[in-house]
Design a protein around this motif. Structure first.
Motif, PDB file in Angstrom:
ATOM      1  N   ARG A  90      10.596   6.323   5.677  1.00  0.00           N
ATOM      2  CA  ARG A  90       9.346   6.288   6.776  1.00  0.00           C
ATOM      3  C   ARG A  90       8.198   6.985   5.580  1.00  0.00           C
ATOM      4  O   ARG A  90       7.105   6.086   5.789  1.00  0.00           O
ATOM      5  CB  ARG A  90       9.500   7.120   7.897  1.00  0.00           C
ATOM      6  N   GLU A  92       7.709   6.827   2.375  1.00  0.00           N
ATOM      7  CA  GLU A  92       7.291   5.988   1.255  1.00  0.00           C
ATOM      8  C   GLU A  92       6.940   4.729   1.865  1.00  0.00           C
ATOM      9  O   GLU A  92       5.758   4.255   1.346  1.00  0.00           O
ATOM     10  CB  GLU A  92       8.748   5.685   0.611  1.00  0.00           C
ATOM     11  N   ASP A  93       7.354   4.119   3.180  1.00  0.00           N
ATOM     12  CA  ASP A  93       6.609   3.160   3.653  1.00  0.00           C
ATOM     13  C   ASP A  93       5.186   3.349   4.261  1.00  0.00           C
ATOM     14  O   ASP A  93       4.132   2.698   3.720  1.00  0.00           O
ATOM     15  CB  ASP A  93       7.405   2.654   4.921  1.00  0.00           C
ATOM     16  N   GLY A  94       5.057   4.642   4.561  1.00  0.00           N
ATOM     17  CA  GLY A  94       3.756   4.923   4.936  1.00  0.00           C
ATOM     18  C   GLY A  94       2.818   5.386   4.024  1.00  0.00           C
ATOM     19  O   GLY A  94       1.639   4.863   3.913  1.00  0.00           O
ATOM     20  N   SER A  96       2.792   3.663   0.966  1.00  0.00           N
ATOM     21  CA  SER A  96       2.516   2.098   0.343  1.00  0.00           C
ATOM     22  C   SER A  96       1.480   1.635   1.305  1.00  0.00           C
ATOM     23  O   SER A  96       0.459   1.129   0.609  1.00  0.00           O
ATOM     24  CB  SER A  96       3.835   1.465   0.387  1.00  0.00           C
ATOM     25  N   SER A  97       1.468   1.772   2.811  1.00  0.00           N
ATOM     26  CA  SER A  97       0.534   1.249   3.390  1.00  0.00           C
ATOM     27  C   SER A  97      -0.862   1.905   3.173  1.00  0.00           C
ATOM     28  O   SER A  97      -1.728   1.529   3.280  1.00  0.00           O
ATOM     29  CB  SER A  97       0.948   1.515   4.967  1.00  0.00           C
ATOM     30  N   ALA A  98      -0.642   3.474   3.278  1.00  0.00           N
ATOM     31  CA  ALA A  98      -2.000   3.979   2.907  1.00  0.00           C
ATOM     32  C   ALA A  98      -2.596   3.832   1.417  1.00  0.00           C
ATOM     33  O   ALA A  98      -3.671   3.752   1.552  1.00  0.00           O
ATOM     34  CB  ALA A  98      -1.603   5.670   2.843  1.00  0.00           C
ATOM     35  N   ARG A  99      -1.828   3.400   0.636  1.00  0.00           N
ATOM     36  CA  ARG A  99      -2.189   3.179  -0.734  1.00  0.00           C
ATOM     37  C   ARG A  99      -3.296   1.635  -0.510  1.00  0.00           C
ATOM     38  O   ARG A  99      -4.246   1.562  -1.160  1.00  0.00           O
ATOM     39  CB  ARG A  99      -1.432   2.982  -1.667  1.00  0.00           C
ATOM     40  N   ALA A 100      -2.651   0.974   0.203  1.00  0.00           N
ATOM     41  CA  ALA A 100      -3.403  -0.554   0.275  1.00  0.00           C
ATOM     42  C   ALA A 100      -4.569  -0.241   1.048  1.00  0.00           C
ATOM     43  O   ALA A 100      -5.730  -0.952   0.649  1.00  0.00           O
ATOM     44  CB  ALA A 100      -2.310  -1.327   0.990  1.00  0.00           C
ATOM     45  N   GLU A 101      -4.483   0.679   2.121  1.00  0.00           N
ATOM     46  CA  GLU A 101      -5.796   0.791   2.883  1.00  0.00           C
ATOM     47  C   GLU A 101      -6.809   1.273   2.353  1.00  0.00           C
ATOM     48  O   GLU A 101      -7.911   1.180   2.218  1.00  0.00           O
ATOM     49  CB  GLU A 101      -5.366   1.559   3.993  1.00  0.00           C
ATOM     50  N   SER A 103      -7.167   1.310  -0.814  1.00  0.00           N
ATOM     51  CA  SER A 103      -7.665   0.733  -2.170  1.00  0.00           C
ATOM     52  C   SER A 103      -8.658  -0.417  -1.369  1.00  0.00           C
ATOM     53  O   SER A 103      -9.659  -0.396  -2.203  1.00  0.00           O
ATOM     54  CB  SER A 103      -6.423  -0.500  -2.600  1.00  0.00           C
TER      55      SER A 103
END
Length: 360
Positions: A90, A92-94, A96-101, A103
């Motif tokens: 959870r 790691e998934d979070g 990854s999503s936070a990095r995209a947002e 960016s």
């Protein structure tokens, strides 16, 4: 047996956190003295407390922590490993999503920023302000200023000059206070500056006994003169949040309260303990309800309250005191909307407290 103080020292959990975990049924003391109420922990509970401390630092929800501790006590290593791996996925998934947002947000910021323009460039404002009114405005907002070193721009008081009005604002994200006073000498556009707290306190001390004062915003400096005394310094160079957007609240229920009576009820009334997810510290909350006849007061846990609003008790007492009135107006929206505390005789002086979502 270990006392709660010894357990806190050896486990890395604070005393307030241990009390919270006891009430939550996560880590219950082996024995509680029926006379004194002192909590005593068995030696084997130290390992559980240390595991709990690590899990909370890793951000695991309490529901999962209960299962991990149950598996730990029962030596069910398979269950413990499954829960740890699930939580790690959870995170790691979070991430990854936070990095995209983030960016995407950085790209938006790059589009909006103009590196050739300073927030203080070209400003040179001289104002005449009532010393008493400016002191009252600073007193109204000072309690809400931030102290988080990660957000230095909030560790100050924001000055916003527009027309013949000077707005004074402070916020630490969890509360906000706004006040306004008349100012003479400026007829141009909007000028803003954020004054660091040490300079704010020096300015406030200068205002004691002062009648008319002169406030100057010149580039990245602010200067206050009262008679033959003066103080000044540099402003913070970060942009203050757009507070005007944050104070646009939908209309809600309004109730005028007797401040001394409500303050005493909050100080002595029931509280709810809420664990701060960031640092696992137990905070005392006051849950307020507006009755059908317009009365406002704290309600106890388990009470069937209608649309209650939970706020940090210390913040609420600060806001009531900063209102500097025997009567204030409280505005309630939904349970997830900020609580507004307003002066009935001054629409420009008010505080906002962010609510805390209760588990139930």
């Amino acid at each position: 047996m270990r006392s709660i103080g010894e357990m806190a020292r050896d486990s890395g959990l604070g005393v307030s956190a241990l009390r919270f975990y006891d009430r939550a049924g996560v880590l219950v003391p082996d024995r509680v003295d029926p006379v004194t109420g002192y909590r005593w922990y068995a030696p084997e509970q130290l390992d559980e407390a240390r595991v709990l401390a690590r899990l909370r630092r890793a951000g695991m929800p309490l529901a999962d922590i209960r299962l991990v501790l149950a598996g730990w006590t029962a030596a069910d290593t398979d269950l413990v490993r499954q829960l740890l791996e699930a939580h790690l996925r959870r995170l790691e998934d979070g991430l990854s999503s936070a990095r995209a947002e983030f960016s995407a947000l950085r790209a938006l910021l790059d589009d909006r920023e103009n590196p050739m323009t300073s927030p203080h460039a070209g400003t040179a404002v001289r104002l005449s302000v009532s010393g008493r009114d400016l002191a009252a405005a600073l007193d109204t907002v000072r309690f809400a200023a931030g102290t988080d070193p990660e957000l230095p721009v909030l560790a100050g008081v924001h000055l916003d000059v527009e027309g013949d009005a000077l707005s004074v604002v402070a916020t630490d994200r969890y509360r906000m206070a706004v006040a306004r006073t008349a100012a003479e000498g400026h007829r141009g556009g909007r000028v803003q500056a954020t004054v660091p707290l040490p300079l704010v306190d020096a300015m406030r001390a200068l205002l004691d006994g002062a009648d008319e004062t002169r406030l100057a915003l010149d580039g990245d400096r602010v200067t206050l003169e009262a008679g033959d005394r003066q103080t000044g310094g540099r402003c913070l160079d970060q942009d203050f949040p757009d507070y005007r957007r944050l104070v646009r609240l939908p209309a809600g229920r309004r109730a005028e309260v007797d401040v001394p009576a409500l303050s005493e009820a909050v100080r002595t009334g029931p509280v709810r303990l809420h664990e701060d997810e960031a640092d696992a510290v137990s905070r005392e909350l006051t849950v307020l309800e507006v009755s059908d006849d317009g009365r406002v007061g704290p309600v106890a846990e388990g009470t069937d309250a209608k649309d209650p609003v939970a706020v940090n008790r210390a913040f609420l007492l600060d806001a009531l005191a900063a209102g500097a009135r025997d009567r204030l107006v409280l505005e309630f929206g939904a349970s997830t909307a900020p609580l507004a505390i307003r002066r009935p005789d001054d629409e420009h002086a008010f505080s906002l407290l962010m609510p805390v979502r209760l588990a139930d």
